[in-house]
Design an enzyme around this catalytic site. Structure first.
Site, PDB file in Angstrom:
ATOM      1  N   SER A 124      -7.107  -2.525   5.852  1.00 35.87           N
ATOM      2  CA  SER A 124      -5.970  -2.964   6.658  1.00 35.87           C
ATOM      3  C   SER A 124      -6.322  -2.832   8.130  1.00 35.87           C
ATOM      4  CB  SER A 124      -4.735  -2.127   6.349  1.00 35.87           C
ATOM      5  OG  SER A 124      -3.707  -2.393   7.294  1.00 35.87           O
ATOM      6  N   ASN A 171       1.089  -9.797  10.339  1.00 37.61           N
ATOM      7  CA  ASN A 171       1.823  -8.546  10.166  1.00 37.61           C
ATOM      8  C   ASN A 171       1.044  -7.398  10.800  1.00 37.61           C
ATOM      9  OD1 ASN A 171       1.037  -6.198   8.121  1.00 37.61           O
ATOM     10  ND2 ASN A 171       0.080  -8.089   7.359  1.00 37.61           N
ATOM     11  N   ARG A 172       1.807  -6.465  11.301  1.00 40.74           N
ATOM     12  CA  ARG A 172       1.257  -5.188  11.753  1.00 40.74           C
ATOM     13  C   ARG A 172       2.172  -4.074  11.232  1.00 40.74           C
ATOM     14  NH1 ARG A 172       2.434  -7.829  16.916  1.00 40.74           N
ATOM     15  NH2 ARG A 172       4.418  -7.087  17.796  1.00 40.74           N
ATOM     16  N   THR A 229      -9.757 -10.901  -0.124  1.00 44.08           N
ATOM     17  CA  THR A 229      -9.891 -10.039   1.024  1.00 44.08           C
ATOM     18  C   THR A 229      -8.526  -9.548   1.499  1.00 44.08           C
ATOM     19  OG1 THR A 229      -9.594 -11.797   2.677  1.00 44.08           O
ATOM     20  CG2 THR A 229     -11.821 -11.473   1.823  1.00 44.08           C
ATOM     21  N   ASN A 230      -8.582  -8.710   2.543  1.00 43.38           N
ATOM     22  CA  ASN A 230      -7.380  -8.338   3.281  1.00 43.38           C
ATOM     23  C   ASN A 230      -7.105  -9.400   4.348  1.00 43.38           C
ATOM     24  OD1 ASN A 230      -5.262  -6.629   4.355  1.00 43.38           O
ATOM     25  ND2 ASN A 230      -6.384  -4.882   3.524  1.00 43.38           N
ATOM     26  N   THR A 251       0.832  -1.195   0.000  1.00 41.06           N
ATOM     27  CA  THR A 251       0.000   0.000   0.000  1.00 41.06           C
ATOM     28  C   THR A 251       0.871   1.251   0.000  1.00 41.06           C
ATOM     29  OG1 THR A 251      -1.840  -1.096   1.082  1.00 41.06           O
ATOM     30  CG2 THR A 251      -1.743   1.277   1.315  1.00 41.06           C
ATOM     31  N   LYS A 276     -10.740  -2.728  -1.719  1.00 40.80           N
ATOM     32  CA  LYS A 276     -10.296  -3.918  -0.986  1.00 40.80           C
ATOM     33  C   LYS A 276     -10.987  -3.986   0.360  1.00 40.80           C
ATOM     34  CE  LYS A 276      -6.203  -6.691   0.019  1.00 40.80           C
ATOM     35  NZ  LYS A 276      -4.765  -6.846  -0.276  1.00 40.80           N
ATOM     36  N   ASN A 309      -1.977  -0.094  -4.961  1.00 38.63           N
ATOM     37  CA  ASN A 309      -2.856  -0.127  -3.800  1.00 38.63           C
ATOM     38  C   ASN A 309      -2.597   1.130  -2.975  1.00 38.63           C
ATOM     39  OD1 ASN A 309      -3.550  -0.824  -0.931  1.00 38.63           O
ATOM     40  ND2 ASN A 309      -4.091  -2.796  -1.835  1.00 38.63           N
ATOM     41  N   PHE A 362       1.377   0.276   7.033  1.00 37.83           N
ATOM     42  CA  PHE A 362       1.542   1.105   5.827  1.00 37.83           C
ATOM     43  C   PHE A 362       2.905   1.798   5.795  1.00 37.83           C
ATOM     44  CE2 PHE A 362      -3.253   2.077   4.823  1.00 37.83           C
ATOM     45  CZ  PHE A 362      -3.450   0.751   4.508  1.00 37.83           C
ATOM     46  N   ASN A 405      -4.172  -2.505  10.487  1.00 34.64           N
ATOM     47  CA  ASN A 405      -3.006  -1.982  11.195  1.00 34.64           C
ATOM     48  C   ASN A 405      -2.882  -0.462  11.162  1.00 34.64           C
ATOM     49  OD1 ASN A 405      -2.091  -4.660  11.783  1.00 34.64           O
ATOM     50  ND2 ASN A 405      -1.436  -4.815   9.643  1.00 34.64           N
ATOM     51  N   THR A 406      -3.865   0.232  10.592  1.00 35.75           N
ATOM     52  CA  THR A 406      -3.918   1.687  10.625  1.00 35.75           C
ATOM     53  C   THR A 406      -5.167   2.070  11.404  1.00 35.75           C
ATOM     54  OG1 THR A 406      -2.736   1.998   8.534  1.00 35.75           O
ATOM     55  CG2 THR A 406      -4.162   3.796   9.258  1.00 35.75           C
TER      56      THR A 406
END
Length: 336
Positions: A172, A106-107, A245-246, A81, A217, A136, A110, A174-175
């Site tokens: 995502s 994962n974290r 998917t994510n 991304t 997404k 993306n 971005f 993680n944001t």
């Protein structure tokens, strides 16, 4: 060769191994081209794909290794991304292997060189890449959710001339706050703004053909009914397709790894059943016309076939490459 190297690579921290892989792919991309992507071609939304097996976003975030990745036999690639401004992402460690489960958590948050740098990289390497390349896009971490559309608009402007298609990442985990953008009304408004921006860019860049299709997404964790409302709203606002998917925040009871408790999005084999069901529900909700890219846990020709049967037009992989190696691409494309 990868089978022999994998035990060594797995002794290294995952993110460091990732950087080594990207460095090797950059070197591979500089070598003379050889061969063509296997499989049968497909035309979708004005784009021609040598085969329907693509690379998901996340591996080549800054578009530095697209030439090498294209040589692995993918029918298309997705980078990112990408955020408007450069940002480092979350503190390390932020990527974890679940070896017993053929999965990753994962974290990353971005981590991105920023839209200007990614666009520059794609322009530099584009003549070496003969498959469609999608970009993306997301928002910066410090951008308030109610101002997110401005970030997506900046990204779209910066990458418009180098993107074959664009994916709006609303999913995502993680944001902070990002997944709030998936609500049907918010998604409709945001996608509508980006469709209008794309129309303006198309008028400014008439030589850019076809106009890059716009995908949204989504997460695999949307509640029943919310998924259908979101994808229908996005398409009614002018999106051309859905990426499903994510990663997932859920943790299946079958997970065996001690790393399973790490925070972040889970991908790889344990995601497959959930991703497959999300593709099926998405196709049921949107009907036959709109394009769907299926992604999540695909690791074999049987998995990709199941995605196509569920309604996907194209399929992407990422986590399985870590465990199976680049030969996986040929196996999947050859079975397409």
């Amino acid at each position: 060769m990868y089978t022999a190297l994998r035990p060594l690579l797995f002794t290294l921290p995952p993110e460091f191994a990732h950087k080594l892989a990207l460095a090797a792919l950059r070197r591979y991309g500089a070598l003379p081209a050889s061969g063509r992507s296997p499989g049968s071609g497909i035309e979708l939304l004005g784009l021609k794909f040598p085969n329907p097996i693509g690379l998901a976003a996340g591996l080549d975030k800054d578009a530095t290794a697209t030439a090498g990745l294209a040589k692995l036999g993918f029918g298309f690639l997705e980078v990112g991304t990408v955020t408007p401004r450069p940002q480092p992402g979350n503190p390390k460690p932020r990527l974890f292997r679940l070896r017993e489960d053929a999965a990753l958590i994962n974290r990353m948050g971005f981590n991105s060189a920023g839209a200007v740098a990614v666009a520059k990289n794609l322009r530099r390497l584009r003549d070496c890449v003969h498959v469609p390349v999608g970009v993306n896009i997301g928002k910066n971490r410090d951008t308030p959710v109610d101002e997110a559309v401005a970030d997506y608009r900046v990204c779209l402007r910066e990458i418009y001339d180098v993107a074959d298609y664009v994916v709006v990442n609303l999913s995502s985990p993680n944001t902070p706050g990002l997944r709030d953008l998936q609500s049907a009304n918010v998604a409709r408004s945001l996608v509508g703004e980006l469709v209008a921006e794309r129309r303006r860019l198309a008028a400014e860049c008439p030589d850019k053909t076809p106009i890059p299709p716009l995908f949204v997404k989504i997460a695999p964790d949307l509640a029943p009914g919310d998924l259908e409302a979101t994808v229908v709203s996005a398409l009614e606002a002018g999106a051309d397709g859905i990426v499903a998917t994510n990663t997932t925040l859920s943790r299946p009871a079958s997970l065996r790894s001690k790393r399973a408790a790490e925070a972040g999005g889970l991908s790889g084999r344990p995601l497959f059943a959930l991703a497959l069901e999300t593709v099926r529900r998405t196709r049921d909700a949107v009907g036959e016309g709109p394009a769907i890219i299926g992604v999540g846990g695909v690791a074999s020709a049987a998995d990709s076939a199941a995605m196509f049967d569920a309604g996907a037009n194209l399929v992407q992989v990422y986590s399985a490459l870590v465990f199976e190696g680049p030969a996986l691409v040929g196996r999947l494309a050859g079975g397409s």
